[in-house]
Design an enzyme around this catalytic site. Structure first.
Site, PDB file in Angstrom:
ATOM      1  N   GLN A   5      19.686  43.807  12.984  1.00 48.04           N
ATOM      2  CA  GLN A   5      19.294  43.171  14.313  1.00 48.04           C
ATOM      3  C   GLN A   5      20.011  43.848  15.549  1.00 48.04           C
ATOM      4  O   GLN A   5      21.091  43.806  15.779  1.00 48.04           O
ATOM      5  CB  GLN A   5      19.859  41.717  14.395  1.00 48.04           C
ATOM      6  CG  GLN A   5      19.406  40.974  15.805  1.00 48.04           C
ATOM      7  CD  GLN A   5      20.019  39.528  15.695  1.00 48.04           C
ATOM      8  OE1 GLN A   5      21.205  39.345  15.138  1.00 48.04           O
ATOM      9  NE2 GLN A   5      19.271  38.577  16.248  1.00 48.04           N
ATOM     10  N   GLY A   6      18.860  44.613  16.495  1.00 45.41           N
ATOM     11  CA  GLY A   6      19.665  45.182  17.683  1.00 45.41           C
ATOM     12  C   GLY A   6      19.591  44.288  18.843  1.00 45.41           C
ATOM     13  O   GLY A   6      18.402  45.011  19.484  1.00 45.41           O
ATOM     14  N   TYR A   7      20.111  43.391  18.934  1.00 43.86           N
ATOM     15  CA  TYR A   7      20.060  42.651  20.256  1.00 43.86           C
ATOM     16  C   TYR A   7      20.991  42.935  21.443  1.00 43.86           C
ATOM     17  O   TYR A   7      20.907  43.466  22.490  1.00 43.86           O
ATOM     18  CB  TYR A   7      19.976  41.100  20.109  1.00 43.86           C
ATOM     19  CG  TYR A   7      18.753  40.422  19.746  1.00 43.86           C
ATOM     20  CD1 TYR A   7      17.937  40.821  18.895  1.00 43.86           C
ATOM     21  CD2 TYR A   7      18.836  39.072  19.731  1.00 43.86           C
ATOM     22  CE1 TYR A   7      16.641  40.415  18.627  1.00 43.86           C
ATOM     23  CE2 TYR A   7      17.520  38.310  19.412  1.00 43.86           C
ATOM     24  CZ  TYR A   7      16.525  39.111  18.708  1.00 43.86           C
ATOM     25  OH  TYR A   7      15.399  38.287  18.238  1.00 43.86           O
ATOM     26  N   SER A   8      22.393  42.620  20.814  1.00 44.70           N
ATOM     27  CA  SER A   8      23.371  42.526  21.817  1.00 44.70           C
ATOM     28  C   SER A   8      23.758  44.231  22.098  1.00 44.70           C
ATOM     29  O   SER A   8      23.717  45.160  21.501  1.00 44.70           O
ATOM     30  CB  SER A   8      24.807  42.223  21.060  1.00 44.70           C
ATOM     31  OG  SER A   8      24.568  40.920  20.483  1.00 44.70           O
TER      32      SER A   8
ATOM     33  N   SER B  39      25.176  44.238  12.870  1.00 47.43           N
ATOM     34  CA  SER B  39      25.482  43.727  11.480  1.00 47.43           C
ATOM     35  C   SER B  39      24.977  44.790  10.708  1.00 47.43           C
ATOM     36  O   SER B  39      23.743  44.735  10.686  1.00 47.43           O
ATOM     37  CB  SER B  39      25.606  42.549  11.219  1.00 47.43           C
ATOM     38  OG  SER B  39      26.202  41.709  12.132  1.00 47.43           O
TER      39      SER B  39
ATOM     40  N   GLU C 185      17.541  32.053  13.313  1.00 47.37           N
ATOM     41  CA  GLU C 185      18.896  32.682  13.109  1.00 47.37           C
ATOM     42  C   GLU C 185      19.963  31.658  13.134  1.00 47.37           C
ATOM     43  O   GLU C 185      20.750  31.425  12.416  1.00 47.37           O
ATOM     44  CB  GLU C 185      19.185  33.861  14.010  1.00 47.37           C
ATOM     45  CG  GLU C 185      20.723  34.434  13.707  1.00 47.37           C
ATOM     46  CD  GLU C 185      21.056  35.361  14.695  1.00 47.37           C
ATOM     47  OE1 GLU C 185      20.341  35.792  15.753  1.00 47.37           O
ATOM     48  OE2 GLU C 185      22.247  36.229  14.607  1.00 47.37           O
TER      49      GLU C 185
END
Ligand code: FAD
Ligand code: FAD
Lengths: 371, 388
Positions: free
Chosen positions: B133-136, B168, B251
């Site tokens: 997951q590439g959000y932050s 992560s 999530e």
């Protein structure tokens, strides 16, 4: 087991109850009773009987609507939201559940009287400052074919208004539950000046005569009848407490949106927002425990202790938080008698003690979970 | 659905599990070592692990509620509950866990095209492709809509440049679902696109970051002129925030369930009893009781919301409450377990193998997926309608 969502019938019951109570018994109605020094509204009780509420746990063949414990919880919740004063829990929930455990004509007649609203019951169990049926000292001494009861009960909710009393007494080899008319000779009732302005009495028994017919269930075996009745009462009381939490919370959130200080609504301050959000979360979580208790009592009543104590434990904590925050977030006005929040606080305190407080029910949960 | 039909289904499930779940997979293990994350480079710890995944995937039971054509079994909640219940009774391990299952899958089911679903969902269900997951980003944590990683149009491709952080398992994943900025001039929520990127694409690199628990499951992720086909957009360009938010509700629900999972549903009292040989300290006992009460009520609330979602009511912003309550509770439980363990729990290994690391890891629960404070703000605005 069914889900924890309301069924269509339950939703309809809830809507109908809310609609009726908003007209017939908003909080201002409670205030009127309090100001007049009254603890019962016979007309309201008759209307509740008309709508089938007093018979919510009475079998249909005895004239009840027999909707079950989850439905009783729905009603108790709505009653709680506007602090409705009525003997619903002591009579329609506790006494009805106790009477259902025995298959006698007398019990059937008593159930019919509950359903048609012609009788009010009080539960005379506790003697000390804390709920503890096992600590019963009131004695029922064998006397010929019957008994003689002597001792004192305290915190008998609806005891002054009651026509009949369920009395827990010590007998030769255990505890026995009696179902007595409240005006039997030797019984003295003293209404207590309760903080929540509701009815609770001290009841003394001075050599009160009882026959075998007055025994509900079997001699020396009160719990077969009383345990399910107490659990039903605890579950409904939890629902009432959750209802009052919701009632207090609605006032608080409303106030946060309307009260201005520092040139803005106080609901803009994050310090209050987060506390309100936390309180809402607690309410939602307790709602699940309360619904679960109702479902368990309906579907698996012999194994409902954990569910019921979980509900009562959570409900006491949530109600406490709701009323403390309710007063605090209202500032000075929350402290005034003219404002309703104090009523919620006082009712929450009384309901917390009735039928077992947090510690009492936490211990039951711990035991059930093998601590 | 009649009770008879459900009972028949239960019997069927039980028989199938009896016949197909390898003995080694019946120990109820749920620790890091027992987890199968899947992916192109996954190595199974045992033949049984592999067999168990294959058999479950063939039934569609790695993702029981997904439609059959996308690798699931099309189960409703009543059937799903029975499956989970029977697996728990047997101690059957969860055959596959992944961000694809928890997060991307639900988002694709809601926002993906039929082609995208066919392309991406079955490999997730079979554990063949692992997602991260590439959000932050360094400058976009709680204020996620401030993401700066940019995707510039170049024909039928985007060219992506920027940096993600706290990703992560980025170093283990095959693909990443990322929030990228495709319009710098629009208001911040309206210039974000939800993009699927293969980690093997030239220009993608990762650098692990070590956690206080001693482990290193997350990374910095860098994008340096990475070319990504525009067909990899989920939803529409510049409307990625809707997809991102939908995914976050899933999530959050997943993270909020952690409190139950980590103890395998066992009562806290029993766990603590083992740790200090009797739970004799009255203060600790009282705290544990209170924690257990809240844990049971939170677990019921999770169930209630799942039922509500199933019945079409949706969970929506209430997932913020589940996340907040579940994660704070999980931290509380682990504090209690550490207290019960006393000095014996202070070593990385030994009598309470892994407890210290777990305890430290739980501290992230109320940060990852949106912090507790952010959850409270969401409740305050969207549920309670308090002014922003
Ligand atoms: C028993 C009693 C005796 C009193 N005696 C006196 C007296 O003798 N003389 C006198 O002058 N006054 C007296 N007061 C008034 C008292 O000082 C005020 O009630 C108090 O200052 C709060 O103001 P308020 O009631 O207007 O509440 P509000 O200011 O309206 O506050 C409502 C809620 O909002 C919160 N809030 C307000 N602003 C913020 C912010 N910026 N950030 C976060 N939260 C905020 C408050 O903490 C409170 O919880 C008395 C009050 C009481 C209850
Ligand atoms: C173990 C772990 C795994 C993670 N995995 C991933 C992953 O796979 N992919 C990914 O994209 N991200 C991941 N994250 C990142 C996670 O989503 C962010 O850490 C989180 O959103 C918080 O952002 P931040 O760290 O920048 O903290 P900040 O946003 O800087 O917050 C710092 C503190 O300020 C508070 N705060 C911030 N804004 C407000 C506000 N408006 N009101 C009140 N308080 C506020 C926060 O609550 C927090 O306590 C992971 C994080 C952890 C710890």
């Amino acid at each position: 087991m069914s889900t924890l969502l309301l069924t269509e019938d339950e939703t309809m019951l809830q809507d109908a109850a809310r609609g009726f109570l908003d007209g017939a018994a908003p909080v201002s109605h409670f205030r009127k009773l309090r100001d007049a020094g009254q603890t019962h509204d016979a007309k309201l009780w008759a209307e509740m009987a008309q709508m089938g509420w007093t018979g919510v746990l009475v079998p249909e063949d005895a004239g009840g609507s027999d909707m079950g414990h989850a439905a009783a919880g729905v009603l108790a919740g709505e009653l709680g939201k506007t602090l409705v004063t009525s003997p619903f829990i002591s009579t329609a929930v506790i006494a009805a559940t106790a009477l259902r455990q025995v298959a006698t004509d007398r019990a059937r007649d008593a159930l019919a009287a509950i359903a048609d609203g012609s009788v009010i019951y009080g539960l005379a169990v506790d003697e000390g400052a804390k709920h503890d049926p096992d600590a019963t000292q009131l004695e029922a001494k064998a006397d010929g074919n019957g008994f003689r009861l002597s001792g004192t009960k305290g915190f008998v909710v609806d005891g002054s208004n009651a026509d009949r009393l369920l009395v827990l007494a010590k007998t030769d080899a255990g505890l026995t539950l009696f179902d007595l008319p409240a005006d039997r000779e030797g019984i003295t009732r003293t209404g207590q000046n309760m903080v929540d302005a509701r009815d609770a009495a001290q009841v003394t028994f001075d050599n009160v005569q009882a026959t075998g017919d007055d025994v509900l269930g079997s001699v020396d075996d009160a719990m077969t009848v009383l345990k399910p009745a107490l659990e039903a009462g605890q579950a409904a009381l939890s629902a009432e407490m959750l209802g009052l939490s919701a009632g207090a919370f609605a006032m608080t959130v409303g106030y946060l949106k309307e009260r201005k200080q520092f040139g803005v609504e106080i609901g803009r301050f994050q310090a209050l927002q987060h506390r309100a959000a936390h309180l809402w979360s607690e309410t939602e979580i307790t709602l699940s425990a309360v619904r679960h208790a109702g479902r368990k009592l309906d579907e698996d009543p012999n194994n409902a202790t954990l569910a019921v104590s979980l509900a009562k434990a959570r409900a006491t904590q949530t109600a406490k938080l709701a009323v403390i925050e309710g007063v605090q977030m209202h500032g000075g006005i929350g402290m005034t008698d003219d404002f309703d929040m104090g009523f919620f606080m006082k009712r929450a305190r009384v309901a917390t003690e009735w039928l077992g407080d947090y510690g009492y029910h936490a211990a039951k949960v711990a035991a059930a979970r093998g601590f | 659905m009649s009770d008879d039909a459900l009972n028949a289904f239960r019997a069927e499930v039980r028989t199938w599990l009896e016949e197909n779940c390898p003995q080694e997979m019946r120990d109820g293990a749920s620790g890091e070592d027992a987890i199968v994350w899947g992916g192109r480079n996954w190595t199974f710890k045992s033949e049984a692990q592999k067999l168990w995944l294959e058999r479950m995937a063939d039934k569609g039971w790695t993702v029981p509620t997904w439609p059959v054509e996308y690798g699931g079994a099309g189960m409703d909640r009543a059937h799903h509950k029975i499956l989970l219940d029977e697996m728990r009774k047997m101690g059957a391990r969860v055959p596959l866990q992944s961000f694809g299952i928890w997060m991307l899958g639900p988002a694709l089911l809601a926002f993906g095209t039929h082609e995208q679903k066919l392309q991406y969902l079955p490999p997730i269900a079979r554990g063949e492709v692992r997602w991260c997951q590439g959000y932050s980003e360094p400058g976009a944590g709680s204020d996620l809509a401030s993401v700066q990683t940019k995707a510039e149009s170049d024909g039928d491709h985007y060219v992506v440049n920027g940096q993600k952080i706290w990703t992560s398992y980025a170093d283990k994943a095959d693909c990443i679902f990322a929030l990228v900025r495709t319009d710098r001039d629009a208001p911040k929520h309206l210039g974000i696109t939800f993009l699927l990127i293969d980690m093997e694409t030239p220009g993608v690199s990762t650098k692990p970051i070590r956690l206080i628990s001693g482990k290193s499951p997350f990374c910095e992720t860098f994008f340096d002129d990475v070319r990504v086909p525009k067909a990899n957009v989920v939803g529409t360009e510049n409307r990625g925030w809707d997809v991102a938010k939908h995914l976050l509700t899933h999530e959050r629900e997943m993270i909020s369930g952690g409190g139950q999972g980590l103890l395998g549903g066992r009562p806290l009292g029993a766990v603590l009893n083992e740790q200090d040989g009797g739970l004799t300290d009255p203060v600790l006992r009282a705290e544990a009781m209170a924690c257990e009460i809240d844990a049971l009520a939170v677990a019921l609330t999770l169930e209630r919301y799942k039922d509500q979602a199933e019945s079409g009511g949706g969970v929506g912003d209430a997932s913020a409450m589940l996340k907040y309550a579940g994660t704070e509770l999980n931290k509380r439980r682990h504090e209690l377990m550490m207290s019960a363990g006393g000095a014996d729990a202070l070593m990385w290994d030994g009598k309470h193998d892994g407890l210290a690391a777990d305890w430290l890891r739980t501290k992230a629960n109320s940060i990852e997926g949106g912090t507790s404070e952010v959850m409270l703000s969401i409740i305050s605005r969207r549920v309670l309608g308090l002014p922003a």
